[in-house]
Design an enzyme around this catalytic site. Structure first.
Site, PDB file in Angstrom:
ATOM      1  N   ASP A 102     108.266  16.890  76.388  1.00  0.00           N
ATOM      2  CA  ASP A 102     109.245  16.476  75.385  1.00  0.00           C
ATOM      3  C   ASP A 102     110.502  17.345  75.411  1.00  0.00           C
ATOM      4  OD1 ASP A 102     108.088  18.789  74.411  1.00  0.00           O
ATOM      5  OD2 ASP A 102     107.062  17.834  72.752  1.00  0.00           O
ATOM      6  N   ASN A 113      99.591  19.368  62.559  1.00  0.00           N
ATOM      7  CA  ASN A 113      99.199  18.037  62.071  1.00  0.00           C
ATOM      8  C   ASN A 113      98.558  17.196  63.179  1.00  0.00           C
ATOM      9  OD1 ASN A 113     101.357  17.448  63.699  1.00  0.00           O
ATOM     10  ND2 ASN A 113     102.641  16.564  62.100  1.00  0.00           N
ATOM     11  N   HIS A 154      99.881  16.758  66.245  1.00  0.00           N
ATOM     12  CA  HIS A 154     100.786  16.117  67.206  1.00  0.00           C
ATOM     13  C   HIS A 154     100.598  16.696  68.601  1.00  0.00           C
ATOM     14  CE1 HIS A 154     104.229  19.085  66.066  1.00  0.00           C
ATOM     15  NE2 HIS A 154     103.888  19.364  67.297  1.00  0.00           N
ATOM     16  N   GLU A 187     103.878  12.212  66.701  1.00  0.00           N
ATOM     17  CA  GLU A 187     103.521  12.615  65.342  1.00  0.00           C
ATOM     18  C   GLU A 187     102.501  11.642  64.737  1.00  0.00           C
ATOM     19  OE1 GLU A 187     104.420  15.400  64.102  1.00  0.00           O
ATOM     20  OE2 GLU A 187     106.586  15.669  63.933  1.00  0.00           O
TER      21      GLU A 187
END
Ligand code: GLP
Length: 241
Positions: free
Chosen positions: A67, A135, A137, A142
């Protein structure tokens, strides 16, 4: 899923670097997918040292990054600069074999297509190294009700922007968008290595290891569907297991 619990961050990093070095040895033209963030920093330093010592050879290898932030120049906080500083400047990889989404492209939608075409042109996709967000990801995929398969523009959650604010002067400077590979891209890699360290990752590691259900609300759980996943954690990240 194979789970290694190491004593500390350095041992976790050494295990991950050794796996990559072993794969490089058996296939010098290895195609890797790499992650950024704090977690892999020491893994990259170790790989740099291994290369200097002649124990790892990147001359025929290629890398793709998971990313990149949208809208940052190649300044201090772009993942391109991170990779250059931590790995690419310290190993004998050919710059033209290192691929990172161009987050500063004037046409990010087109950039996603370009990145997918590059991924599709790989003869093989061999090993993917990833961290994990608090979380769940992976890359910048996400939690949400449906995940994108291919490279796409992702909107960062407030929690992720807050977590990543430590790399910036303030949270306002953390971009709201990123380009990230999707789960179809991720699953094309034959081998996946996930690393996590520190107490703050303990709750998400407990969910990853113990959950019997798979939901896109915790994207890391999708990795349970992949046939070759190695999870390497330190003592603190293993605290709730
Ligand atoms: C970041 C990156 C991910 C990384 C994760 C964990 O936002 N986009 O690729 O794995 O979050 O980061 P860290 O290693 O700093 O905890």
């Amino acid at each position: 899923m194979i789970l290694y619990r190491e004593d500390d961050y350095n041992a976790m990093s050494l295990r991950a670097a050794s796996i990559i070095a072993r794969e490089l040895k058996s296939n010098p033209a290895l195609t890797m997918c790499l992650a950024t963030g704090e977690t892999p920093e020491q893994t990259y330093r170790i790989l740099g040292n291994m290369c200097k010592a002649g124990d790892a050879n990147f001359s025929k290898a290629a890398t793709f990054n998971l990313d990149e932030y949208v809208g940052l120049d190649y300044g201090a906080n772009s993942y391109r600069t991170y990779m250059k500083n931590l790995l690419f400047d310290h190993v004998n990889i050919r710059p033209e074999n290192t691929h990172i989404p161009r987050g500063n492209s004037p046409d990010t939608a087109l950039e996603c297509l370009r990145y997918d075409r590059l991924l599709d042109s790989c003869q093989s996709r061999d090993i993917l190294l990833t961290g994990i967000g608090m979380n769940g990801h992976i890359g910048f995929n996400e939690p949400c009700s449906a995940l994108d398969g291919r490279t796409h523009i992702a909107r960062l959650s407030q929690g992720t922007r807050k977590a990543n604010a430590r790399f910036f002067d303030s949270i306002d400077q953390v971009p709201e968008l990123a380009i990230t590979m999707g789960f179809s891209d991720i699953f094309h890699f034959a081998k996946i290595v996930l690393i996590a360290n520190g107490r703050k990752k303990a709750p998400i590691i407990r969910e990853l290891v113990n959950s019997q259900k798979i939901t896109t609300q915790n994207p890391s759980l999708l990795l349970k569907l992949h046939r070759d996943v190695t999870v390497i954690i330190d003592k603190e990240a293993a605290e709730l297991l």
